[in-house]
Design a protein around this motif. Structure first.
Motif, mmCIF file in Angstrom:
data_model
loop_
_atom_site.group_PDB
_atom_site.id
_atom_site.type_symbol
_atom_site.label_atom_id
_atom_site.label_comp_id
_atom_site.label_asym_id
_atom_site.label_seq_id
_atom_site.Cartn_x
_atom_site.Cartn_y
_atom_site.Cartn_z
ATOM 1 N N LYS A 81 0.858 -1.180 0.000
ATOM 2 C CA LYS A 81 0.000 0.000 0.000
ATOM 3 C C LYS A 81 0.892 1.228 0.000
ATOM 4 C CE LYS A 81 -3.852 2.146 2.486
ATOM 5 N NZ LYS A 81 -4.717 2.078 3.692
ATOM 6 N N ASP A 118 -1.617 6.935 0.184
ATOM 7 C CA ASP A 118 -2.734 6.679 -0.724
ATOM 8 C C ASP A 118 -3.880 7.626 -0.382
ATOM 9 O OD1 ASP A 118 -1.289 4.720 -1.905
ATOM 10 O OD2 ASP A 118 -2.630 3.068 -1.403
ATOM 11 N N SER A 163 -1.861 7.143 -5.453
ATOM 12 C CA SER A 163 -1.003 6.372 -4.558
ATOM 13 C C SER A 163 0.362 7.032 -4.478
ATOM 14 C CB SER A 163 -0.867 4.931 -5.065
ATOM 15 O OG SER A 163 0.035 4.204 -4.256
ATOM 16 N N SER A 195 0.332 -0.142 -5.279
ATOM 17 C CA SER A 195 -0.646 -0.461 -4.238
ATOM 18 C C SER A 195 -1.487 -1.654 -4.667
ATOM 19 C CB SER A 195 -1.549 0.746 -3.973
ATOM 20 O OG SER A 195 -0.895 1.708 -3.196
#
Length: 372
Positions: free
Chosen positions: A52, A56, A196, A280
Protein backbone atom coordinates in the motif's frame (compact mmCIF):
# COMPACT_ATOMS: atom_id res chain seq x y z
CA UNK A 1 36.85 -94.67 -22.46
CA UNK A 2 35.25 -93.83 -19.12
CA UNK A 3 38.59 -94.34 -17.46
CA UNK A 4 40.25 -91.56 -19.50
CA UNK A 5 37.32 -89.19 -18.84
CA UNK A 6 37.76 -89.56 -15.09
CA UNK A 7 41.50 -88.96 -15.36
CA UNK A 8 40.82 -85.71 -17.31
CA UNK A 9 38.38 -84.40 -14.73
CA UNK A 10 40.79 -85.09 -11.87
CA UNK A 11 43.58 -83.23 -13.67
CA UNK A 12 41.29 -80.26 -14.42
CA UNK A 13 40.30 -79.87 -10.78
CA UNK A 14 43.89 -80.12 -9.67
CA UNK A 15 44.91 -77.52 -12.20
CA UNK A 16 42.29 -75.04 -11.06
CA UNK A 17 43.36 -75.51 -7.46
CA UNK A 18 46.92 -74.74 -8.36
CA UNK A 19 45.91 -71.37 -9.90
CA UNK A 20 45.31 -69.94 -6.36
CA UNK A 21 42.31 -67.67 -7.43
CA UNK A 22 41.09 -64.93 -4.94
CA UNK A 23 37.37 -65.14 -4.15
CA UNK A 24 35.96 -61.63 -3.24
CA UNK A 25 34.84 -61.25 0.36
CA UNK A 26 31.82 -58.97 1.09
CA UNK A 27 32.72 -56.04 3.34
CA UNK A 28 30.19 -54.25 5.58
CA UNK A 29 30.45 -50.46 5.24
CA UNK A 30 29.55 -47.94 7.92
CA UNK A 31 26.83 -45.33 7.56
CA UNK A 32 27.88 -41.68 7.72
CA UNK A 33 27.18 -40.39 11.23
CA UNK A 34 27.54 -37.12 13.12
CA UNK A 35 27.75 -35.88 16.69
CA UNK A 36 24.86 -33.60 17.66
CA UNK A 37 25.88 -30.10 18.72
CA UNK A 38 24.43 -26.60 18.97
CA UNK A 39 24.96 -23.62 16.70
CA UNK A 40 23.47 -20.28 15.68
CA UNK A 41 21.37 -20.18 12.51
CA UNK A 42 19.36 -17.57 10.61
CA UNK A 43 15.84 -18.67 9.76
CA UNK A 44 13.80 -16.78 7.11
CA UNK A 45 10.42 -16.10 8.73
CA UNK A 46 7.81 -15.44 6.04
CA UNK A 47 4.61 -13.38 6.21
CA UNK A 48 1.97 -12.89 3.53
CA UNK A 49 1.76 -9.16 2.78
CA UNK A 50 -0.06 -6.60 0.68
CA UNK A 51 1.53 -3.40 -0.61
CA UNK A 52 0.00 0.00 0.00
CA UNK A 53 1.27 3.46 -0.84
CA UNK A 54 2.49 5.44 2.15
CA UNK A 55 0.13 8.30 1.19
CA UNK A 56 -2.73 6.68 -0.72
CA UNK A 57 -5.39 9.39 -1.15
CA UNK A 58 -8.99 8.81 -2.24
CA UNK A 59 -10.03 11.48 -4.75
CA UNK A 60 -13.67 12.60 -4.44
CA UNK A 61 -15.45 15.76 -5.69
CA UNK A 62 -16.47 18.46 -3.22
CA UNK A 63 -19.21 19.89 -5.47
CA UNK A 64 -21.86 18.44 -7.76
CA UNK A 65 -21.80 18.88 -11.50
CA UNK A 66 -20.99 17.39 -14.86
CA UNK A 67 -17.47 16.03 -15.39
CA UNK A 68 -16.15 17.94 -18.40
CA UNK A 69 -12.53 16.77 -18.44
CA UNK A 70 -10.38 13.89 -17.24
CA UNK A 71 -6.83 15.20 -17.42
CA UNK A 72 -4.93 12.02 -16.46
CA UNK A 73 -4.91 8.32 -17.26
CA UNK A 74 -4.70 5.21 -15.11
CA UNK A 75 -1.17 4.38 -14.04
CA UNK A 76 0.15 7.85 -14.81
CA UNK A 77 2.78 9.30 -12.49
CA UNK A 78 1.73 12.78 -11.35
CA UNK A 79 3.26 15.54 -9.27
CA UNK A 80 1.54 17.27 -6.39
CA UNK A 81 -0.86 19.93 -7.78
CA UNK A 82 -1.36 18.24 -11.18
CA UNK A 83 -4.87 18.81 -12.57
CA UNK A 84 -6.80 15.52 -12.46
CA UNK A 85 -10.47 16.33 -13.22
CA UNK A 86 -12.54 19.37 -14.21
CA UNK A 87 -16.22 19.77 -13.30
CA UNK A 88 -18.42 22.20 -15.27
CA UNK A 89 -17.72 25.53 -13.49
CA UNK A 90 -20.56 27.62 -14.97
CA UNK A 91 -23.00 27.27 -12.07
CA UNK A 92 -20.23 27.95 -9.57
CA UNK A 93 -19.18 31.01 -11.57
CA UNK A 94 -22.75 32.35 -11.55
CA UNK A 95 -22.99 31.77 -7.80
CA UNK A 96 -19.76 33.72 -7.34
CA UNK A 97 -21.02 36.65 -9.45
CA UNK A 98 -24.28 36.74 -7.47
CA UNK A 99 -22.37 36.69 -4.19
CA UNK A 100 -20.12 39.52 -5.35
CA UNK A 101 -23.19 41.59 -6.34
CA UNK A 102 -24.70 40.99 -2.91
CA UNK A 103 -21.46 42.11 -1.33
CA UNK A 104 -21.49 45.36 -3.31
CA UNK A 105 -25.08 46.02 -2.18
CA UNK A 106 -24.14 45.28 1.43
CA UNK A 107 -21.15 47.64 1.21
CA UNK A 108 -23.42 50.41 -0.14
CA UNK A 109 -25.94 49.83 2.66
CA UNK A 110 -23.09 49.89 5.17
CA UNK A 111 -21.85 53.19 3.80
CA UNK A 112 -25.34 54.76 4.05
CA UNK A 113 -25.85 53.43 7.56
CA UNK A 114 -22.47 54.83 8.59
CA UNK A 115 -23.35 58.29 7.28
CA UNK A 116 -26.69 58.18 9.06
CA UNK A 117 -25.05 57.16 12.33
CA UNK A 118 -22.33 59.84 12.14
CA UNK A 119 -24.93 62.52 11.30
CA UNK A 120 -27.10 61.53 14.25
CA UNK A 121 -24.03 61.68 16.49
CA UNK A 122 -23.49 65.34 15.55
CA UNK A 123 -27.16 66.16 15.94
CA UNK A 124 -27.32 64.38 19.30
CA UNK A 125 -24.39 66.45 20.58
CA UNK A 126 -26.42 69.54 19.62
CA UNK A 127 -29.52 68.13 21.31
CA UNK A 128 -31.37 68.05 17.99
CA UNK A 129 -32.14 64.31 17.94
CA UNK A 130 -33.01 62.01 20.76
CA UNK A 131 -30.84 59.31 22.25
CA UNK A 132 -33.28 56.77 20.82
CA UNK A 133 -32.66 57.95 17.22
CA UNK A 134 -28.91 57.83 17.84
CA UNK A 135 -29.10 54.30 19.21
CA UNK A 136 -31.38 53.20 16.36
CA UNK A 137 -28.97 54.53 13.73
CA UNK A 138 -26.06 52.87 15.56
CA UNK A 139 -27.85 49.53 15.49
CA UNK A 140 -28.63 49.97 11.79
CA UNK A 141 -24.94 50.65 11.13
CA UNK A 142 -23.88 47.53 13.06
CA UNK A 143 -26.45 45.46 11.18
CA UNK A 144 -25.08 46.80 7.88
CA UNK A 145 -21.53 45.88 8.91
CA UNK A 146 -22.69 42.35 9.80
CA UNK A 147 -24.40 42.06 6.43
CA UNK A 148 -21.13 43.00 4.75
CA UNK A 149 -19.28 40.27 6.66
CA UNK A 150 -21.95 37.75 5.71
CA UNK A 151 -21.85 38.79 2.06
CA UNK A 152 -18.05 38.62 2.04
CA UNK A 153 -18.18 35.09 3.52
CA UNK A 154 -20.65 34.10 0.79
CA UNK A 155 -18.22 35.41 -1.83
CA UNK A 156 -15.35 33.43 -0.30
CA UNK A 157 -17.51 30.30 -0.16
CA UNK A 158 -18.42 30.76 -3.81
CA UNK A 159 -14.75 31.14 -4.71
CA UNK A 160 -13.93 27.91 -2.87
CA UNK A 161 -16.76 26.10 -4.67
CA UNK A 162 -15.46 27.40 -7.99
CA UNK A 163 -11.98 26.18 -7.07
CA UNK A 164 -13.40 22.74 -6.27
CA UNK A 165 -14.46 22.45 -9.91
CA UNK A 166 -10.79 21.84 -10.72
CA UNK A 167 -9.53 18.79 -8.82
CA UNK A 168 -5.75 18.53 -8.37
CA UNK A 169 -3.45 15.86 -6.93
CA UNK A 170 -2.92 16.42 -3.19
CA UNK A 171 0.26 14.29 -3.26
CA UNK A 172 2.74 13.03 -5.82
CA UNK A 173 2.07 9.47 -6.89
CA UNK A 174 0.46 7.11 -9.36
CA UNK A 175 -3.13 7.35 -10.61
CA UNK A 176 -5.25 4.31 -9.79
CA UNK A 177 -8.39 3.07 -11.49
CA UNK A 178 -10.71 5.78 -12.89
CA UNK A 179 -14.29 4.45 -12.77
CA UNK A 180 -15.91 7.60 -14.27
CA UNK A 181 -16.02 9.03 -17.79
CA UNK A 182 -16.29 12.52 -19.24
CA UNK A 183 -19.92 13.64 -19.14
CA UNK A 184 -20.80 11.73 -15.97
CA UNK A 185 -22.71 13.58 -13.27
CA UNK A 186 -20.63 13.55 -10.10
CA UNK A 187 -21.39 14.54 -6.53
CA UNK A 188 -19.58 14.71 -3.17
CA UNK A 189 -18.57 11.28 -1.86
CA UNK A 190 -18.14 9.62 -5.26
CA UNK A 191 -14.76 7.96 -5.85
CA UNK A 192 -13.06 9.36 -8.92
CA UNK A 193 -9.70 7.63 -8.42
CA UNK A 194 -6.90 7.01 -5.92
CA UNK A 195 -3.54 8.76 -6.02
CA UNK A 196 -1.00 6.37 -4.56
CA UNK A 197 1.98 8.20 -3.12
CA UNK A 198 4.45 5.49 -4.10
CA UNK A 199 7.86 6.99 -3.37
CA UNK A 200 7.70 4.82 -0.27
CA UNK A 201 5.50 1.75 0.04
CA UNK A 202 4.20 -0.08 3.09
CA UNK A 203 3.87 -3.87 3.11
CA UNK A 204 1.06 -4.69 5.54
CA UNK A 205 1.18 -8.11 7.24
CA UNK A 206 0.34 -9.92 10.46
CA UNK A 207 2.92 -11.19 12.95
CA UNK A 208 2.58 -14.80 14.08
CA UNK A 209 1.56 -15.71 17.61
CA UNK A 210 4.98 -17.17 18.46
CA UNK A 211 6.64 -13.85 17.73
CA UNK A 212 3.99 -12.04 19.76
CA UNK A 213 4.88 -14.19 22.77
CA UNK A 214 8.52 -13.26 22.39
CA UNK A 215 7.64 -9.56 22.39
CA UNK A 216 5.16 -9.49 25.26
CA UNK A 217 6.50 -12.21 27.52
CA UNK A 218 8.79 -9.77 29.34
CA UNK A 219 6.07 -7.13 29.71
CA UNK A 220 7.52 -4.77 27.14
CA UNK A 221 6.37 -1.16 27.24
CA UNK A 222 5.66 0.86 24.10
CA UNK A 223 9.18 2.25 24.23
CA UNK A 224 10.58 -1.27 24.56
CA UNK A 225 8.60 -2.43 21.52
CA UNK A 226 9.91 0.55 19.53
CA UNK A 227 13.47 -0.41 20.49
CA UNK A 228 12.78 -4.02 19.56
CA UNK A 229 11.46 -2.98 16.13
CA UNK A 230 14.49 -0.76 15.58
CA UNK A 231 16.77 -3.70 16.38
CA UNK A 232 15.19 -6.03 13.82
CA UNK A 233 17.19 -6.73 10.66
CA UNK A 234 16.24 -5.52 7.19
CA UNK A 235 13.46 -7.45 5.47
CA UNK A 236 12.95 -8.41 1.84
CA UNK A 237 9.81 -8.51 -0.29
CA UNK A 238 9.24 -11.42 -2.65
CA UNK A 239 6.68 -11.07 -5.45
CA UNK A 240 4.10 -13.76 -6.10
CA UNK A 241 6.14 -14.97 -9.09
CA UNK A 242 9.13 -15.56 -6.80
CA UNK A 243 11.08 -12.45 -7.85
CA UNK A 244 12.83 -10.72 -4.97
CA UNK A 245 12.43 -6.93 -4.87
CA UNK A 246 15.96 -5.47 -5.04
CA UNK A 247 15.56 -2.88 -2.25
CA UNK A 248 15.51 -3.89 1.41
CA UNK A 249 12.82 -2.66 3.79
CA UNK A 250 12.44 -1.96 7.50
CA UNK A 251 9.66 -2.92 9.88
CA UNK A 252 8.31 0.44 11.01
CA UNK A 253 5.22 -0.23 13.09
CA UNK A 254 3.44 -2.88 15.11
CA UNK A 255 -0.02 -2.36 16.58
CA UNK A 256 -0.28 -2.67 20.32
CA UNK A 257 -3.56 -4.59 20.23
CA UNK A 258 -3.80 -8.30 19.41
CA UNK A 259 -6.59 -9.17 16.96
CA UNK A 260 -8.96 -11.35 18.99
CA UNK A 261 -10.11 -13.29 15.91
CA UNK A 262 -6.69 -14.12 14.47
CA UNK A 263 -4.43 -13.84 17.54
CA UNK A 264 -1.99 -11.70 15.58
CA UNK A 265 -0.55 -8.20 15.46
CA UNK A 266 -0.76 -6.00 12.38
CA UNK A 267 2.61 -4.73 11.16
CA UNK A 268 4.04 -2.57 8.42
CA UNK A 269 7.38 -2.75 6.64
CA UNK A 270 8.46 0.29 4.64
CA UNK A 271 10.22 -0.14 1.29
CA UNK A 272 11.76 2.59 -0.89
CA UNK A 273 10.28 2.70 -4.39
CA UNK A 274 12.58 4.96 -6.43
CA UNK A 275 11.72 3.37 -9.79
CA UNK A 276 8.01 2.93 -9.17
CA UNK A 277 8.12 -0.86 -9.52
CA UNK A 278 5.86 -1.40 -6.50
CA UNK A 279 2.15 -0.64 -6.78
CA UNK A 280 -0.65 -0.46 -4.24
CA UNK A 281 -2.55 -3.70 -3.99
CA UNK A 282 0.15 -6.13 -5.14
CA UNK A 283 0.63 -9.14 -2.89
CA UNK A 284 3.73 -11.08 -1.94
CA UNK A 285 5.80 -12.23 1.00
CA UNK A 286 7.79 -10.26 3.56
CA UNK A 287 10.84 -12.28 4.63
CA UNK A 288 12.41 -11.53 8.02
CA UNK A 289 15.80 -13.18 8.71
CA UNK A 290 15.34 -14.33 12.30
CA UNK A 291 18.36 -15.45 14.36
CA UNK A 292 18.06 -18.64 16.39
CA UNK A 293 20.74 -18.99 19.10
CA UNK A 294 22.20 -22.29 20.38
CA UNK A 295 19.93 -24.70 18.56
CA UNK A 296 20.46 -28.28 17.38
CA UNK A 297 20.70 -28.45 13.59
CA UNK A 298 20.71 -31.72 11.63
CA UNK A 299 20.74 -32.46 7.90
CA UNK A 300 17.38 -33.15 6.28
CA UNK A 301 18.84 -36.47 5.09
CA UNK A 302 19.07 -37.54 8.73
CA UNK A 303 15.31 -37.17 9.29
CA UNK A 304 12.82 -39.80 8.19
CA UNK A 305 9.26 -38.54 7.69
CA UNK A 306 6.54 -41.07 8.48
CA UNK A 307 3.08 -39.51 8.18
CA UNK A 308 2.91 -37.05 11.09
CA UNK A 309 6.13 -38.26 12.71
CA UNK A 310 9.76 -37.31 12.27
CA UNK A 311 12.37 -39.93 13.17
CA UNK A 312 16.14 -39.79 13.62
CA UNK A 313 18.26 -42.93 14.04
CA UNK A 314 20.53 -42.61 17.07
CA UNK A 315 23.60 -44.83 17.25
CA UNK A 316 23.86 -46.82 20.48
CA UNK A 317 27.06 -47.99 22.18
CA UNK A 318 26.92 -51.35 20.37
CA UNK A 319 26.86 -49.53 16.98
CA UNK A 320 23.22 -50.38 16.34
CA UNK A 321 20.60 -47.81 15.41
CA UNK A 322 17.42 -47.01 17.26
CA UNK A 323 14.66 -44.69 16.04
CA UNK A 324 13.98 -41.55 18.09
CA UNK A 325 10.93 -39.27 17.70
CA UNK A 326 11.99 -35.67 17.15
CA UNK A 327 10.28 -32.34 16.61
CA UNK A 328 11.78 -30.30 13.81
CA UNK A 329 11.41 -26.86 12.25
CA UNK A 330 12.38 -25.64 8.79
CA UNK A 331 15.61 -23.68 8.55
CA UNK A 332 14.68 -22.39 5.12
CA UNK A 333 17.87 -23.36 3.28
CA UNK A 334 16.48 -26.61 1.87
CA UNK A 335 19.23 -28.65 3.58
CA UNK A 336 18.76 -28.60 7.36
CA UNK A 337 16.22 -28.87 10.16
CA UNK A 338 16.24 -27.34 13.64
CA UNK A 339 15.52 -30.06 16.22
CA UNK A 340 13.48 -28.64 19.10
CA UNK A 341 13.01 -31.91 21.01
CA UNK A 342 14.17 -35.56 20.96
CA UNK A 343 17.95 -35.13 20.77
CA UNK A 344 20.65 -34.00 23.16
CA UNK A 345 24.07 -32.53 22.59
CA UNK A 346 26.59 -35.33 22.12
CA UNK A 347 24.17 -37.86 20.64
CA UNK A 348 25.50 -39.68 17.58
CA UNK A 349 23.02 -40.05 14.72
CA UNK A 350 22.95 -41.43 11.20
CA UNK A 351 23.51 -38.36 9.04
CA UNK A 352 23.13 -39.85 5.57
CA UNK A 353 20.98 -42.68 4.31
CA UNK A 354 18.63 -42.78 7.29
CA UNK A 355 15.82 -43.98 4.99
CA UNK A 356 17.75 -47.23 4.50
CA UNK A 357 18.25 -47.97 8.20
CA UNK A 358 16.11 -50.42 10.13
CA UNK A 359 15.54 -50.59 13.87
CA UNK A 360 18.36 -52.47 15.59
CA UNK A 361 20.52 -52.59 12.46
CA UNK A 362 24.27 -52.30 12.95
CA UNK A 363 25.43 -49.10 11.24
CA UNK A 364 29.09 -48.81 12.30
CA UNK A 365 31.75 -51.39 11.42
CA UNK A 366 35.48 -51.40 12.14
CA UNK A 367 37.71 -50.47 9.26
CA UNK A 368 39.20 -53.51 7.48
CA UNK A 369 42.83 -52.93 6.50
CA UNK A 370 43.79 -54.42 3.20
CA UNK A 371 46.78 -56.82 3.15
CA UNK A 372 49.82 -55.29 1.54
Amino acid sequence: MDYFKWIFMICLVAGLGSCNLDIPVEKNTSFKTMKVGKQDVTVPVKFSAKMKGRTDVLISPQVSGQLTRIAVSEGQQVAKGTVLFVIDPRNAQLDLEAAEASLEAALAAESSAKLEYESNQNLFEKNIVSRYMLADSENAYKHAMASVKQARATVNRAKVALGFCTITAPVAGVIGEIPVRTGNQVSPGMQLTIVSGNSNMDAEFSVTESLIEQIVQHGMTTADVDKYIASLPDVTFVMKNGTEYPHKGRITSMTGVVNAATGSLSCKASFPNPNGHLYSGIQGTVVLPYSEKDVIVVPQNAVVKLQDKSLVYKVKADSTATAVDVTVEEVGNGKDYIVTSGLNVGDEIVATGANNVQEGQKVLFPEVKSDE
